[in-house]
Write an enzyme that holds these catalytic residues in place. Structure first.
Site: not given
Ligand code: ZN
Length: 299
Positions: A16, A239
């Protein structure tokens, strides 16, 4: 307030976090950071993502990362994210212990992320589980609470995806507050609904700290019985397909809070703070965590 004696933390910074860093991080550096994190006691690491390298060039070395880690460590679970069947196949071939397959609870976010409708993604999930063999499949559900385009996500979407996932035999369900806009009441309410519907479910919660509610949401989730969380070293993350998404809860902030509350994490906070400092040195991005700021004050 009642709290669990023990919490399981999955470190997701190498996926991430790294995927949101534009400047190429050499594979060697990625592996070095993962080594440091393992030294602190982390037992489960989301190490990379098998996405189209044209869409996310930072993850182009996914296979090499997984293969190298699997050769080196036998007591750590390495998970990799995959948005489609092709990615899942590559992750399994590389030797990932678990693959996180994503289906967003928001129709619009799912389409931006995967170019599929939720129903198409669910069909794909059936195929994924069929080809998985011994590899565990985690069904990760981004935008469980709110969508950057369409606002509050209907609980029915979340229930439908979980129902399908459990029916086809996924091993874990992950609930993501992708844009970090959930609040503690929303978290508790959703988990209470899910508990009634799926009494045996123990979901993995993935909170972003965009609006400063990450740790408060952890407390609310623990009150509702949650014992598994995903966090990121130095609060890295975001994101690429959700405008406004910023970092995850920092692993060091969560460990500091939980250990202070005598909730076991198995992670050594002093070693972790060293890993944070070293990560800060080798990455060209700011480290935004409360513990890192506190460390800067004392040094
Ligand atoms: Zn995330």
């Amino acid at each position: 307030m009642k709290f669990p004696p023990k919490i399981e933390i999955t470190e997701v910074g190498p996926r991430d976090g790294f995927q949101n860093i534009k400047e190429w991080i050499p594979t060697e550096t990625k592996l070095k950071i993962i080594d440091w994190l393992i030294t602190c006691g982390l037992k489960k690491i989301e190490a990379t993502s098998f996405v189209n390298p044209k869409a996310v060039p930072q993850m182009a070395d996914a296979a090499e990362v997984i293969t190298t880690l699997k050769q080196k460590y036998s007591d750590v679970t390495f998970t990799a994210l995959a948005p489609n069947l092709r990615g899942v196949r590559s992750a399994i071939e590389a030797g990932a212990d678990e693959v996180a397959y994503i289906i967003s609870a928001s129709e619009r976010h799912n389409f931006e992320n995967t170019k599929q409708t939720i129903d198409q993604s669910l069909e794909g999930l059936g195929e994924v589980v069929k080809i998985a063999g011994g590899t565990k499949i985690m069904l990760a559900i981004p935008t469980t609470f709110n969508c950057p385009w369409t606002g509050k996500v209907p609980v029915e979407n979340v229930i439908k995806i979980i129902e399908y996932g459990l029916a086809v035999g996924v091993s874990e369900i992950g609930l993501g507050d992708t844009i970090g806009s959930a609040n503690p009441l929303q978290v508790e309410e959703l988990l209470d609904i899910l508990k009634l519907k799926f009494p045996l479910l123990s979901p993995v919660l993935h909170f972003h700290d965009t609006r400063g509610m990450g740790l408060a949401n952890v407390i609310a989730a623990m009150q509702a019985g949650a014992t598994k969380f995903e966090t990121s070293v130095g609060g890295l993350g975001g994101c690429p397909f959700a405008p406004g998404a910023s970092g995850n809860i920092a692993t060091e902030d969560l460990v500091n809070m939980l250990e202070g509350m005598t909730i076991q994490t198995g992670i050594d906070i002093e070693k972790l703070m060293k890993a944070v400092s070293r990560t800060k040195e080798v990455l060209s991005v700011p480290i935004i965590s409360h513990m890192a700021s506190a460390l800067d004050c004392v040094v």
